[in-house]
Write an enzyme that holds these catalytic residues in place. Structure first.
Site, PDB file in Angstrom:
ATOM      1  N   LYS A  35      79.503  -0.975  40.058  1.00  0.00           N
ATOM      2  CA  LYS A  35      78.376  -0.039  40.048  1.00  0.00           C
ATOM      3  C   LYS A  35      77.433  -0.367  38.875  1.00  0.00           C
ATOM      4  CE  LYS A  35      81.150   3.317  37.525  1.00  0.00           C
ATOM      5  NZ  LYS A  35      82.143   4.382  37.696  1.00  0.00           N
ATOM      6  N   TYR A 253      62.539   0.237   8.141  1.00  0.00           N
ATOM      7  CA  TYR A 253      61.972   1.580   8.298  1.00  0.00           C
ATOM      8  C   TYR A 253      62.765   2.609   7.507  1.00  0.00           C
ATOM      9  CZ  TYR A 253      58.948  -0.071  12.043  1.00  0.00           C
ATOM     10  OH  TYR A 253      57.989  -0.730  12.755  1.00  0.00           O
TER      11      TYR A 253
HETATM   12  C1  PLP Z   1      83.469   3.920  37.462  1.00  0.00           C
HETATM   13  C2  PLP Z   1      84.630   4.263  38.322  1.00  0.00           C
HETATM   14  C3  PLP Z   1      85.820   3.519  38.274  1.00  0.00           C
HETATM   15  C4  PLP Z   1      86.044   2.432  37.262  1.00  0.00           C
HETATM   16  O1  PLP Z   1      86.209   3.003  35.987  1.00  0.00           O
HETATM   17  P1  PLP Z   1      86.597   2.079  34.726  1.00  0.00           P
HETATM   18  O2  PLP Z   1      86.918   3.031  33.647  1.00  0.00           O
HETATM   19  O3  PLP Z   1      85.385   1.266  34.430  1.00  0.00           O
HETATM   20  O4  PLP Z   1      87.730   1.231  35.164  1.00  0.00           O
HETATM   21  C5  PLP Z   1      86.809   3.842  39.160  1.00  0.00           C
HETATM   22  N1  PLP Z   1      86.664   4.850  40.056  1.00  0.00           N
HETATM   23  C6  PLP Z   1      85.539   5.585  40.115  1.00  0.00           C
HETATM   24  C7  PLP Z   1      85.449   6.693  41.100  1.00  0.00           C
HETATM   25  C8  PLP Z   1      84.493   5.334  39.261  1.00  0.00           C
HETATM   26  O5  PLP Z   1      83.386   6.060  39.337  1.00  0.00           O
END
Ligand code: PLP
Length: 356
Positions: A35, A253
């Protein structure tokens, strides 16, 4: 590219990390979670290097279609399902597996005109209270869905809120057991943390994300130090100027840093507009010319400042590793009060990316 900053994607690390996931969960199939454009690495860049996976999981329909258009034929799971019922036509066309977490989605599935049944993941709310049906609703939901012509294979899915903790999945696992009693349902429960640290949650499909990219699900890189997981991304740049400070001289800054003694500092072409966290305080680790040193003062839009005291040989053109093999992304993240996930997703579009 003229500006020396670059994000490098390490294909061998991606492959190695997938192998390590498989070793950790040898009896499970693997959804590689890609994702947010592959946690910022770029789906197109990582696809072929993770192609040994059993499926890809993500939540954006456009990214799922992109995978199909690149020729990916194995399963694709939409982790949040469809957002509107009119997307079902595309789920059907591209043969996408969908999560189902709400009653309106059951209705939409019942009413859709599909060419063939869709495989679904029924999402259980095991305590995190984001998405999913309550354990006491699950039997009813399961039966309703099982009766639909539009539904093919069904898998029970939940997501853990704190699988990085030793006792973090005890309560949610109880909820899963309670909900699944008598259903004989295949299961997919484990994120990266549960894949590494809770084999009792592996079941049919694991869903690792962050470990594929070589960062720690706990935010502490020491927690994965012995696993062989390797950073899949490094962010590097160069020193573009050097200043010789007199005692008392201010830097950057707000003059957030003042030299105590004479001091040599380097200006690195990387700033918050590249995705380097502005919240990272002075003292955040950085490697210059292979030597570990630290940042000084405020991170600005296009530059940050480093102490060259430990590396007197360094000068203009010296290589700077902001994160990668020597400085773990988890170290920079925890210094800035965030997690590696956020930093890798936030590398800015203006940063050139190379894959090696
Ligand atoms: C993002 C996600 C994962 C993976 O999570 P990680 O901590 O990156 O391994 C797994 N299942 C769902 C439903 C997610 O949204």
């Amino acid at each position: 590219m003229s500006r020396p900053i670059v994000a490098t994607i390490h294909s061998a690390a991606l492959r190695q990390n997938l192998t390590i996931v498989r070793r950790a969960a040898p009896n499970s199939r693997v959804w590689s979670v890609v994702k947010a454009n592959g946690y910022g690495h770029g789906i197109d860049r990582i696809l072929q290097h993770l192609s040994d996976t059993d499926g890809f999981a993500l939540l954006n329909l456009e990214e799922a279609i992109q995978l199909r258009e690149r020729g990916w034929k194995k399963p694709i799971l939409l982790l949040e399902g469809f957002f509107h019922s009119d997307e079902l036509e595309l789920l059907d066309r591209y043969r996408l597996t969908t999560s189902v977490h709400s009653n309106w989605q059951i209705k939409a599935l019942a009413q859709a005109q599909l060419s063939a049944p869709l495989d679904i993941y029924v999402k259980l709310n095991s305590g995190m209270n984001r998405l999913g049906f309550m354990p006491e609703q699950l039997h009813n939901v399961w039966q309703k869905l099982r009766a639909l012509e539009n539904v093919g294979e069904m898998t029970l899915m939940t997501h853990f809120a704190e699988a990085e903790k030793e006792d973090g999945i005890i309560e949610p696992m109880k909820q899963v057991e309670r909900a699944a009693e008598g259903l004989n349902a295949p299961r997919s429960l484990a994120n990266s943390a549960a894949t590494l640290w809770h084999p009792e949650a592996h079941f049919d499909w694991v869903r690792p994300g962050i470990v594929l990219y070589g960062a720690s699900p706990s935010g502490q890189w020491q927690d994965i130090a012995g696993t062989g997981l390797q950073p899949a991304m490094s962010l590097t740049s160069e020193v573009i100027a050097v200043q010789q400070l007199k005692p008392g001289a201010g830097v950057g800054y707000g003059y957030r840093y003042h030299a105590q003694t004479e001091q040599r500092i380097g200006i690195v072409a990387c700033g918050y507009a590249d995705g380097y966290p502005r919240h990272a305080p002075g003292g955040t680790p950085v490697v210059i010319d292979g030597v570990r040193t630290q940042t000084i003062g405020a991170v600005s839009m296009d530059m940050l400042v480093v102490d060259l005291t430990p590396c007197p040989q360094a000068g203009i053109g010296s290589k700077a590793e902001l994160w990668g093999d020597r400085v773990k992304i988890d170290e920079v993240a925890s210094s800035a009060g965030t997690v590696g996930y956020e930093l890798m997703c936030a590398v800015a579009p203006r940063v050139p990316v190379e894959v090696i």
